[in-house]
Write an enzyme that holds these catalytic residues in place. Structure first.
Site, PDB file in Angstrom:
ATOM      1  N   ASP A  43       0.849  -1.192   0.000  1.00 25.09           N
ATOM      2  CA  ASP A  43       0.000   0.000   0.000  1.00 25.09           C
ATOM      3  C   ASP A  43       0.891   1.251   0.000  1.00 25.09           C
ATOM      4  O   ASP A  43       1.685   1.450   0.915  1.00 25.09           O
ATOM      5  CB  ASP A  43      -0.895   0.008   1.243  1.00 25.09           C
ATOM      6  CG  ASP A  43      -1.819   1.212   1.233  1.00 25.09           C
ATOM      7  OD1 ASP A  43      -2.868   1.135   0.571  1.00 25.09           O
ATOM      8  OD2 ASP A  43      -1.470   2.236   1.860  1.00 25.09           O
ATOM      9  N   LYS A  77      -2.377   6.364  -4.105  1.00 22.54           N
ATOM     10  CA  LYS A  77      -3.488   7.266  -3.782  1.00 22.54           C
ATOM     11  C   LYS A  77      -3.270   8.658  -4.365  1.00 22.54           C
ATOM     12  O   LYS A  77      -2.143   9.165  -4.368  1.00 22.54           O
ATOM     13  CB  LYS A  77      -3.655   7.379  -2.246  1.00 22.54           C
ATOM     14  CG  LYS A  77      -3.711   6.031  -1.562  1.00 22.54           C
ATOM     15  CD  LYS A  77      -4.051   6.091  -0.098  1.00 22.54           C
ATOM     16  CE  LYS A  77      -3.781   4.744   0.567  1.00 22.54           C
ATOM     17  NZ  LYS A  77      -2.388   4.522   0.947  1.00 22.54           N
ATOM     18  N   HIS A 110      -7.370   9.863  -1.849  1.00 23.39           N
ATOM     19  CA  HIS A 110      -6.797   9.697  -0.505  1.00 23.39           C
ATOM     20  C   HIS A 110      -7.682  10.277   0.608  1.00 23.39           C
ATOM     21  O   HIS A 110      -7.843   9.684   1.666  1.00 23.39           O
ATOM     22  CB  HIS A 110      -5.409  10.344  -0.477  1.00 23.39           C
ATOM     23  CG  HIS A 110      -4.495   9.776   0.559  1.00 23.39           C
ATOM     24  ND1 HIS A 110      -3.132   9.702   0.392  1.00 23.39           N
ATOM     25  CD2 HIS A 110      -4.743   9.252   1.781  1.00 23.39           C
ATOM     26  CE1 HIS A 110      -2.587   9.158   1.480  1.00 23.39           C
ATOM     27  NE2 HIS A 110      -3.543   8.880   2.331  1.00 23.39           N
TER      28      HIS A 110
END
Ligand code: A2P
Length: 318
Positions: A43, A77, A110
């Site tokens: 991530d 993101k 995000h």
């Protein structure tokens, strides 16, 4: 490793490696070690300011034949200064360039908070744009466009309340597939989970260990230390495992993905092994009793003087 299967058949491993707060100079080695140990989900985000090093480690592992790109699940993101339909593709291409990858598996908005283009972090309320100036639905059209281009295989959101998710869903041509939110036993989010489940939106839990390594400016004065919670520690002692493993297994067991961050090889391994831990119904009941709806990342950094946001409008909670 348990996975979630999306509508097109793609599968995301439920346990991923978080890279928020992983320092440059450390994060590359952590990503490389994680892949060696068996992590297949990483991530990332442009605002973490470490995507070049993360990407170098990923490409190193691929070049060494340890893993293929197709076996990995890479999330990034869209930062808040690139909201608006036309800004999404350039921002995504920047992350791809930093990571040195041709596509992402998942790209998330995000925060539901637009800030002025060119501003990395707001220094005053003026740097925050009123929500109506850049509607989330406009940004979402940019997300749909990068999906159509194949620059990412899936799109989603992060830090979205049920209400904001509904706003996007109401006019979405391609629906958000993930909402990445803070979740742990002190903030269990049952209503958000139910709303997302009803809408077919998968939840990823961030700060599963309480993110104790957050900068002081992002911490409250009287913050609880999740890893030292007595109930979690007691359950860990009963299973002969660590509190972190209990916290991770709690998400995985209910089909929720989670992204604990570590830069320590021993803790990376420990966290991965949490996938093998089975909590009992009585453990789950004790953990259910810990909910305080307590946010550790409460978004108060968006509330500078003159900001159009309040915690109420951010989270759509009373
Ligand atoms: P480190 O990177 O030195 O391992 P979160 O994922 O909630 O943001 O929490 C990350 C924090 O938890 C970091 O300080 C990380 O430190 C620490 N951490 C990660 N794994 C473990 C573990 N198994 N036991 C204790 N602390 C951990």
């Amino acid at each position: 490793m348990r996975t979630v299967t999306f509508a097109n058949g793609d599968r995301m491993p439920l346990l991923g490696l978080g890279t928020w707060k992983s320092a440059p100079g450390e994060v590359g080695a952590a990503v490389r070690e994680a892949i060696r140990l068996g992590y297949r989900h990483i991530d990332c985000a442009s605002v973490y300011a470490n995507e070049p090093e993360v990407g170098e480690a990923i490409r190193g592992a691929i070049a060494a034949g340890e893993v293929t790109r197709e076996e990995l699940w890479i999330t990034s993101k869209l930062w808040c200064n690139a909201h608006g339909q036309a800004n999404v593709e350039p921002a995504l291409r920047r992350s791809l360039g930093d990571l040195g990858l041709e596509w992402l598996d998942l790209y998330l908005v995000h925060w539901p908070v637009p800030i002025r283009p060119g501003v990395a972090f707001p220094g005053s309320g003026d740097d925050l744009l009123p929500p109506a100036a850049v509607p989330l639905t406009d940004t979402w059209q940019g997300m749909e466009a990068v999906l159509d281009l194949g620059l990412t295989h899936h799109i989603g959101v992060s830090n979205f309340s049920s209400r904001k998710l509904q706003q996007v869903l109401a006019s979405a041509r391609r629906q958000p597939e993930v909402n990445q939110v803070e979740r742990h036993p002190l903030l269990q989010q049952p209503q958000l989970l139910a709303d997302c489940a009803a809408a077919g939106v998968h939840i990823t839990a961030y700060s599963p260990l309480g993110s104790g390594d957050r900068p002081a400016a992002l911490k409250g004065a009287d913050e609880p230390v999740l890893l030292e919670n007595p109930v979690i520690s007691a359950i860990a002692a009963e299973h002969g495992c660590s509190p972190a493993q209990v916290l991770i297994a709690w998400h995985l067991q209910s089909g929720i993905s989670t992204i604990p961050k570590s830069v320590s090889p021993a803790r990376l391994q420990q966290n991965l092994a949490a996938a093998d831990l089975e909590l009992s119904p009585s453990d789950l009941e004790r953990i259910a009793g810990l909910d305080q709806h307590r946010r550790l990342v409460d978004g108060s950094f968006w509330l500078l003087e003159g900001s159009p946001w309040s915690l109420q409008t951010l989270w759509d909670e009373p």
